[in-house]
Write an enzyme that holds these catalytic residues in place. Structure first.
Site, PDB file in Angstrom:
ATOM      1  CG  HIS A  94     -94.076 100.669 -89.420  1.00 16.52           C
ATOM      2  ND1 HIS A  94     -95.139  99.900 -89.850  1.00 16.52           N
ATOM      3  CD2 HIS A  94     -93.404  99.897 -88.519  1.00 16.52           C
ATOM      4  CE1 HIS A  94     -95.097  98.720 -89.247  1.00 16.52           C
ATOM      5  NE2 HIS A  94     -94.060  98.692 -88.429  1.00 16.52           N
ATOM      6  CD  GLU A 147     -90.941  96.081 -88.917  1.00 18.73           C
ATOM      7  OE1 GLU A 147     -91.568  95.245 -89.590  1.00 18.73           O
ATOM      8  OE2 GLU A 147     -91.484  96.817 -88.054  1.00 18.73           O
ATOM      9  CG  HIS A 164     -96.822  97.872 -83.849  1.00 15.06           C
ATOM     10  ND1 HIS A 164     -95.948  97.390 -82.917  1.00 15.06           N
ATOM     11  CD2 HIS A 164     -96.173  97.776 -85.043  1.00 15.06           C
ATOM     12  CE1 HIS A 164     -94.820  97.019 -83.511  1.00 15.06           C
ATOM     13  NE2 HIS A 164     -94.934  97.248 -84.803  1.00 15.06           N
ATOM     14  CG  HIS A 216     -96.491  94.423 -88.560  1.00 19.67           C
ATOM     15  ND1 HIS A 216     -95.415  94.117 -89.356  1.00 19.67           N
ATOM     16  CD2 HIS A 216     -96.070  95.424 -87.762  1.00 19.67           C
ATOM     17  CE1 HIS A 216     -94.380  94.893 -89.036  1.00 19.67           C
ATOM     18  NE2 HIS A 216     -94.760  95.686 -88.066  1.00 19.67           N
TER      19      HIS A 216
END
Lengths: 253, 253, 253, 253
Positions: free
Chosen positions: C111, C92, C113, C183
């Protein structure tokens, strides 16, 4: 089940088994590590040499209890050995002595401020067994409201033999747990490993019941028969976690 | 209770007791370990040599405070010792100075972003005592809304003596805790162990009250008399956790 | 703010500052320890030597990132140094490259979760700032719904430059955080300490907003002016936790 | 997919690969550290030398499993090697044997009292995938109600082959998870890393779904197509966390 009538013979006393002292040290430390006990709370064990006495630490935080802190009290929660005179005792020790008087089947007592149990002492929802390991909650979970015994202005603590006796009466003949409003609970068992197990799974069941209330809808609690069967099974199954907990607690000493 | 009128005699000053510095270091580290303080927040102690001064760390995260970080400020929150000139100070130190001015009974102050207290500063439910250890909440839990003092565009922080004075006024003469909207709380006590104890049990009571709201139904809070009796009892009972916490914090130094 | 037009001069490249590599290692490990990152997620830093590149670890779990794992990618998220050919990259990584293209003011991207943020990506309640440290949420918290870009059958991951560009477009010109449905989120900042700070306080604000929803009633969120003022203050205030976090992360290496 | 018909040839058996034993030790310890397993629960692996057998620890708490505890059972959950006679076995081992019989595609099974999953076994809300890592929940999450198999008075445990077979039947041909009312769940996968991954993300999805219920409003679950795509992607993506978890678990041995 120890007899509560026969006095032990006079004469020099057997020393306590060291393993037994270690059990009690491990129980204190384990319940602190599992966040059932915080800096307060206490664990006791009926003296296997003499059912009219119990073993408990002097007044120290559970996670710091060592073998040297353990002493014996009689069931009036008074010091037995003059060598212990002057040691600071838990102010709420009467919880233990009075329960041992009232419940000859009980050989270990845990008093804690179990954090997720407290909310169930101040709301109307009843704490009930939903997790199989907590089947012992099916023996009943009475709530002790100190206002009924001592009025509306106490500090909620069990500071006298009379309050201890009232608490023991509310616990009754069958239950493994008595809730104490705005305070915590007292949990009993036929053995120390079982009492530790029950104190831990009372907290776990409370957390899971809290989550179930959040999800909503009717909660599918255990039936009474399931609770009794499970309680019976856990009397021996509590040996597995105890072996792990004891070893770990004593290794960290 | 220190007098706020008598100025100390001039002349060479007694050095600070090392144990006292260790107390303040331990208080910072303990509240960080207990997750009351995060990388922000601060703890102070009124200087026992001079009630017109207080001791606090220079601007470092609480869990990393050492004895070398402690310095003295006057009640206007200005540096006393020229040797400390140039050290970076907590921007919100006025919380401490202004509370010491307004409350001669207070000898220690904790300011934190206590994580479960914050939600009670932005909702209508009042934080009230339900756990006996948190009886001090029965002294009142006023909410400081900075918008009333400084308008709708601040960063919510207490960056001036005037804002500190407004906060101290909202705390009032009796309360042990003042909530700060969208920010956290400030907790006071007659001694450092007691202020640490209160800061911790404010967070614990908030967690248990949150759980009680989840369970639903009316919450059986402590009566005012129970709260006052319990608060009185805890003034001395806070010694037990403090002994544990202090020892542990200093061992981890 | 780096220029995105000027290409760097050709010729031998300065080696990267070791402290900067350590910063990126510390950021990965810190956010893992703070439970913002689990075994997935990634942190990147725009290359200060060349704004058309960014630094990121090869595909390893954040808590195990070391200096040897850091490599440079261009803004198309392709390997720059042939020595890095064959290294496994985060699938990603286009999140990072496309945000750096679209937002010249951004020098660091996280980034994750983030566990309590995810529930706010699948419910209608908007994540909004209630804690002063999270004022940056007042810059807007757009929600990226991958179904609008790629239909109803994806694995919800940003596996192509085009999806990265759509995500960057949803982030927009002002926001610090873009939610990703089912996500997690991506958080940006003008500096690495600030992006780490924002990623952490996004999670903390989510936890406190969740608690506020539990308590019920209208939530007293920060005003837009408060949020902007607070965001500005935290651009420098994030230095204090960063100093603590970095030191601790590198000590545990 | 191993054949379930061909019996292995008689004769001296290859010893088990040490790495494989370490995998199983690591799986036990990892799921204990991640709080999916407590002092109970167990993990098994189909024997790669012989699909009619599986490997599992003797009856010890998962966090204390060592290589010496691993033994082989046949699919009736009976000891294979006479040297293992007399070792205490998990009472609920039939969960594993019966699932391996019914599901030739399954090579690893985790049985746990996953703490946030239990509440979803006693309420009407269905556990459904909302986090992309938990797409495998889209394969179905059947609920095993032991009352339908064994009446209203059991201890909720799977103590016989027949109950194990009923549980395996409820799991069905496709699902990765079967909930067990008032007890926990059993999670299966084509490989050990994948089963560990699924056991962990079942718990994580449960926590996030619980939070989403708290926030309220309709929950935007994954579509079935998203769930299937994500499940497929995670079959290989589970290698990254597994590498981290395994290394850490074995280092702490």
């Amino acid at each position: 089940m120890p007899s509560t009538n026969a006095r032990p013979p006079a004469g020099p006393e057997r020393p306590l088994d060291e393993d037994l002292i270690d059990d009690l040290v491990a129980a204190n430390r384990t319940l602190a590590r599992l966040n059932v006990l915080d800096a307060f709370g206490h664990v006791s064990l009926r003296d296997p040499r003499n059912p009219h006495r119990y073993l408990i630490a002097r007044s120290v935080a559970p996670e710091s209890v060592t073998a040297a802190d353990i002493l014996a009290l009689d069931l009036d929660s008074q010091i037995v050995d003059p060598c212990d005179d002057g040691k600071l005792l838990y102010r709420e020790r009467f919880i233990h002595g009075e329960i041992y008087k009232a419940r000859p089947d009980v050989n270990a007592v845990v008093h804690s401020h179990s954090p997720t149990v407290v909310p169930f002492t101040v709301t109307r929802a009843r704490l009930r067994p939903l997790l199989h390991n907590a089947g012992f909650l099916g023996l009943g979970v009475p709530l002790f409201e100190i206002r009924k015994s001592a009025g509306e202005g106490t500090d909620l603590m069990i500071l006298t033999p009379a309050l201890g006796a009232d608490l023991a009466q509310k616990l009754g003949k069958d239950a493994a747990v008595v809730l104490m409003r705005g305070h915590g609970d007292s949990v009993v068992g036929p053995s120390l490993p079982n009492a530790v197990f029950r104190a831990y799974y009372t907290e776990i069941n409370a957390r899971q019941q809290l989550a179930a209330h959040t999800i909503g809808g009717p909660i599918n609690f255990m039936t009474r028969a399931e609770a009794l069967t499970s309680n019976q099974a856990m009397l021996s199954a509590s040996a597995r976690p105890w072996a792990l907990w004891r070893k770990r607690a004593l290794a960290e000493r």
